[in-house]
Motif scaffolding. Structure first.
Motif, PDB file in Angstrom:
ATOM      1  N   LEU A  68     -11.657  20.916 -20.296  1.00  0.00           N
ATOM      2  CA  LEU A  68     -12.679  21.478 -20.696  1.00  0.00           C
ATOM      3  C   LEU A  68     -12.729  22.931 -21.069  1.00  0.00           C
ATOM      4  CD1 LEU A  68     -15.592  19.423 -18.822  1.00  0.00           C
ATOM      5  CD2 LEU A  68     -14.984  19.145 -21.088  1.00  0.00           C
ATOM      6  N   ARG A  69     -11.891  23.735 -20.133  1.00  0.00           N
ATOM      7  CA  ARG A  69     -11.864  25.088 -20.406  1.00  0.00           C
ATOM      8  C   ARG A  69     -10.869  25.206 -21.760  1.00  0.00           C
ATOM      9  NH1 ARG A  69      -9.221  25.675 -15.999  1.00  0.00           N
ATOM     10  NH2 ARG A  69     -11.043  25.946 -14.870  1.00  0.00           N
ATOM     11  N   ARG A  70     -10.035  24.575 -22.146  1.00  0.00           N
ATOM     12  CA  ARG A  70      -9.128  24.646 -23.230  1.00  0.00           C
ATOM     13  C   ARG A  70     -10.057  24.526 -24.290  1.00  0.00           C
ATOM     14  NH1 ARG A  70      -3.865  20.692 -22.501  1.00  0.00           N
ATOM     15  NH2 ARG A  70      -3.838  21.257 -24.815  1.00  0.00           N
ATOM     16  N   VAL A  71     -10.835  23.381 -24.382  1.00  0.00           N
ATOM     17  CA  VAL A  71     -11.623  23.074 -25.624  1.00  0.00           C
ATOM     18  C   VAL A  71     -12.706  24.183 -25.612  1.00  0.00           C
ATOM     19  CG1 VAL A  71     -13.575  21.436 -26.186  1.00  0.00           C
ATOM     20  CG2 VAL A  71     -11.487  20.565 -25.396  1.00  0.00           C
ATOM     21  N   ALA A  72     -13.271  24.995 -24.554  1.00  0.00           N
ATOM     22  CA  ALA A  72     -14.138  25.852 -24.712  1.00  0.00           C
ATOM     23  C   ALA A  72     -13.664  27.049 -25.402  1.00  0.00           C
ATOM     24  CB  ALA A  72     -14.914  26.108 -23.264  1.00  0.00           C
ATOM     25  N   LEU A  73     -12.448  27.394 -24.980  1.00  0.00           N
ATOM     26  CA  LEU A  73     -11.605  28.459 -25.438  1.00  0.00           C
ATOM     27  C   LEU A  73     -11.495  28.452 -26.988  1.00  0.00           C
ATOM     28  CD1 LEU A  73      -8.957  29.102 -22.815  1.00  0.00           C
ATOM     29  CD2 LEU A  73     -10.873  30.716 -23.409  1.00  0.00           C
ATOM     30  N   VAL A  74     -11.221  27.179 -27.628  1.00  0.00           N
ATOM     31  CA  VAL A  74     -11.240  26.953 -29.037  1.00  0.00           C
ATOM     32  C   VAL A  74     -12.445  27.157 -29.582  1.00  0.00           C
ATOM     33  CG1 VAL A  74     -10.469  25.237 -30.776  1.00  0.00           C
ATOM     34  CG2 VAL A  74      -9.016  25.481 -28.706  1.00  0.00           C
ATOM     35  N   ALA A  75     -13.556  26.764 -28.962  1.00  0.00           N
ATOM     36  CA  ALA A  75     -14.979  26.801 -29.586  1.00  0.00           C
ATOM     37  C   ALA A  75     -15.488  28.282 -29.827  1.00  0.00           C
ATOM     38  CB  ALA A  75     -15.930  25.848 -28.717  1.00  0.00           C
ATOM     39  N   GLU A  76     -14.764  29.000 -28.849  1.00  0.00           N
ATOM     40  CA  GLU A  76     -15.425  30.242 -28.827  1.00  0.00           C
ATOM     41  C   GLU A  76     -14.624  31.303 -29.622  1.00  0.00           C
ATOM     42  OE1 GLU A  76     -14.638  31.498 -24.754  1.00  0.00           O
ATOM     43  OE2 GLU A  76     -16.480  30.516 -24.073  1.00  0.00           O
ATOM     44  N   ARG A  77     -13.526  30.805 -30.104  1.00  0.00           N
ATOM     45  CA  ARG A  77     -12.681  31.540 -31.320  1.00  0.00           C
ATOM     46  C   ARG A  77     -13.456  31.383 -32.690  1.00  0.00           C
ATOM     47  NH1 ARG A  77      -7.201  28.266 -31.255  1.00  0.00           N
ATOM     48  NH2 ARG A  77      -6.923  28.271 -29.005  1.00  0.00           N
ATOM     49  N   PRO A  78     -13.388  32.515 -33.470  1.00  0.00           N
ATOM     50  CA  PRO A  78     -14.111  32.429 -34.713  1.00  0.00           C
ATOM     51  C   PRO A  78     -13.390  31.271 -35.608  1.00  0.00           C
ATOM     52  CG  PRO A  78     -13.345  34.707 -34.349  1.00  0.00           C
ATOM     53  CD  PRO A  78     -12.714  33.776 -33.172  1.00  0.00           C
ATOM     54  N   ALA A  79     -14.070  30.678 -36.365  1.00  0.00           N
ATOM     55  CA  ALA A  79     -13.703  29.731 -37.312  1.00  0.00           C
ATOM     56  C   ALA A  79     -12.767  30.394 -38.499  1.00  0.00           C
ATOM     57  CB  ALA A  79     -14.604  28.826 -38.295  1.00  0.00           C
TER      58      ALA A  79
END
Length: 80
Positions: A68-79
């Motif tokens: 979940l931490r890995r997914v959250a880090l990707v989600a927080e990155r600008p598209a």
């Protein structure tokens, strides 16, 4: 936003106060009733989280947390 604050105001969970920084602004703060409602809601969420996570072993919980931490880090990155 105003409608949500108005609803919370009617419930007695918040109050509007004049800003000490900007005379054009109105700040919103929790009342004691608002804090109590927030704490009660957090207790319900925590109990449900414990109920769900009880299905996992300690190792599985750590793995889930890492994923979940890995997914959250990707989600927080600008598209891109």
């Amino acid at each position: 936003m105003t409608a949500r604050v108005d609803a919370l105001l009617r419930c007695g969970f918040v109050r509007r106060i004049p800003s000490t920084v900007d005379g054009r602004r109105i700040d919103v703060e929790l009342t004691e009733a608002g804090r109590a409602a927030w704490r009660a809601a957090i207790d319900v969420v925590a109990a449900e989280e414990r109920r769900l996570l009880d299905a996992l072993s300690g190792e599985e919980r750590r793995l889930l947390s890492d994923l979940l931490r890995r997914v959250a880090l990707v989600a927080e990155r600008p598209a891109r």
